[in-house]
Each structure stands twice: as C-alpha cells, then as structure tokens.
Design an enzyme around this catalytic site. Structure first.
Site, mmCIF file in Angstrom:
data_model
loop_
_atom_site.group_PDB
_atom_site.id
_atom_site.type_symbol
_atom_site.label_atom_id
_atom_site.label_comp_id
_atom_site.label_asym_id
_atom_site.label_seq_id
_atom_site.Cartn_x
_atom_site.Cartn_y
_atom_site.Cartn_z
ATOM 1 N N PRO A 98 -39.115 10.217 7.010
ATOM 2 C CA PRO A 98 -38.312 11.161 6.224
ATOM 3 C C PRO A 98 -37.494 10.525 5.113
ATOM 4 C CG PRO A 98 -38.022 11.546 8.569
ATOM 5 C CD PRO A 98 -38.875 10.339 8.446
ATOM 6 N N ASN A 99 -37.480 11.225 3.999
ATOM 7 C CA ASN A 99 -36.671 10.899 2.811
ATOM 8 C C ASN A 99 -37.163 9.700 1.999
ATOM 9 O OD1 ASN A 99 -34.619 12.988 3.038
ATOM 10 N ND2 ASN A 99 -34.054 11.934 4.931
ATOM 11 N N TYR A 126 -31.203 1.265 -1.376
ATOM 12 C CA TYR A 126 -32.662 1.199 -1.202
ATOM 13 C C TYR A 126 -33.422 0.668 -2.409
ATOM 14 C CZ TYR A 126 -31.481 4.050 2.855
ATOM 15 O OH TYR A 126 -30.941 4.498 4.040
ATOM 16 N N ALA A 139 -34.686 7.640 9.254
ATOM 17 C CA ALA A 139 -33.619 7.971 10.209
ATOM 18 C C ALA A 139 -34.162 8.251 11.611
ATOM 19 C CB ALA A 139 -32.839 9.186 9.703
HETATM 20 C C1 DQA Z 1 -34.253 3.029 6.471
HETATM 21 C C2 DQA Z 1 -32.920 2.937 7.216
HETATM 22 C C3 DQA Z 1 -32.603 4.245 7.933
HETATM 23 O O1 DQA Z 1 -31.346 4.156 8.596
HETATM 24 C C4 DQA Z 1 -32.515 5.380 6.931
HETATM 25 O O2 DQA Z 1 -32.290 6.598 7.596
HETATM 26 C C5 DQA Z 1 -33.723 5.456 6.059
HETATM 27 C C6 DQA Z 1 -34.269 4.219 5.515
HETATM 28 C C7 DQA Z 1 -34.525 1.769 5.619
HETATM 29 O O3 DQA Z 1 -35.664 1.617 5.194
HETATM 30 O O4 DQA Z 1 -33.614 0.980 5.360
HETATM 31 O O5 DQA Z 1 -34.201 6.527 5.723
HETATM 32 O O6 DQA Z 1 -35.305 3.165 7.403
#
Ligand code: DQA
Length: 159
Positions: A22-23, A35, A89
């Site tokens: 997700p995201n 990121y 997440a």
């Molecule tokens: C993530 C870290 C997770 O806590 C966060 O919810 C993400 C990205 C990372 O790549 O650093 O969506 O997986």
C-alpha cells in the site's frame, strides 16, 4: 547457449516476483524526505535493468489491498522461484500477509526504503520479518536492488 557437444541448450532464467504494498504507488510525491524522489516506475526500471544483468525474469506487481497481495503471494509460490516484498504499513500488523508468506515455499526477502527501526514506535516492529529469509531496511531505492541481489544469492545457494 551451446553445450560441449555443440547442442543448443535452453537456459531458463529464474523468475522472481517483486511485490509493492500500500501507498508505494505514491512514491515521488509521498513524503520525499523519508522515501526519496524516485517514483515507483523509476524503481521498477532500475530493478528491470539489474534483473537483465543478473539473468533474472521479473514479475512486478503493486496493490493497495491486503487480499490482492495475498493472492499475488499465492501466485508467486506457483509461478516464481523467489519473492521480494515491500509490504508497506502492512508489515506492522498483517497476519494475513505473514501467513501467506510463511506458507510460501520459496525464499522471500522483505525490504523497506526507510530504516523502520529509527522511526515511530509502531513502525519498529514487523510481523513479517520472522517468516522471511532476511530484511533490508534504510537504503532508499537501493534497498530494492540489494533485496533483488539477496533473493538471487539465495536461489544460487539452494542449487
Ligand atoms: C515502508 C515503511 C512502512 O512503515 C511504511 O508504512 C511504508 C513504506 C518503507 O519502505 O520504508 O509504506 O515499508
């Protein structure tokens, strides 16, 4: 490839699935200080380039939905010899993903762009990590490349 008897030999490239949770489709716009500025397409292109170099065939998938990711893991188990996953997440609470990964009889590497251990308390624990071969966290987009090499290494090691 031609073998020592001058016969044509078909060399199968190992298939590896890359799963983005997700995201991660929002990379580039989403919290670039955490990121980075690369988009998911940029990262996928980097991965494809490295895969070509390593002689790997990649299947790359993204979903914002837990159940779809479970379906993808079940597909990887049948179609691929290794799996690289950034569960986003869901890393912190998805027992459904954990169960799917635990049942997959292929090497799995978990990756994170950020160093989850240096962030908010809820991110410092991954329910996924205990059931995968290894975790790479904190190297930005390079986490994906290191992760791909780790899966490749695991596949060669098991031959
Ligand atoms: C993530 C870290 C997770 O806590 C966060 O919810 C993400 C990205 C990372 O790549 O650093 O969506 O997986």
């Amino acid at each position: 490839m031609i073998d020592i008897f001058q016969r044509e030999v078909i060399v199968m490239s190992p298939k590896i699935m890359v799963l983005h949770g997700p995201n991660l489709n929002m990379l580039g716009e989403r919290e670039p200080r955490v990121y980075g500025k690369l988009t998911l397409d940029d990262i996928n292109n980097m991965l494809q380039e490295r895969a070509l170099h390593l002689g790997i065939e990649l299947t790359i998938r993204h979903s914002n939905h837990e159940g779809v990711l479970v379906d993808e893991i079940q597909e990887a188990q049948v179609e691929c010899s290794g799996l690289l996953i950034n569960p986003g997440a869901l890393s912190h609470y998805s027992y459904a993903l954990r169960d799917a990964l635990q049942a997959a009889n292929i090497p799995v590497v978990e990756i994170h762009l950020s160093n989850i251990y240096s962030r908010e308390p809820f991110r410092r624990h991954s329910v996924i990590s205990p059931v995968v071969k290894g975790v790479i966290s904190g190297f930005g987009p390079r986490s994906y490349l290191l992760g791909l090499e780790a899966v490749f290494y695991l596949l060669n090691e098991s031959e």
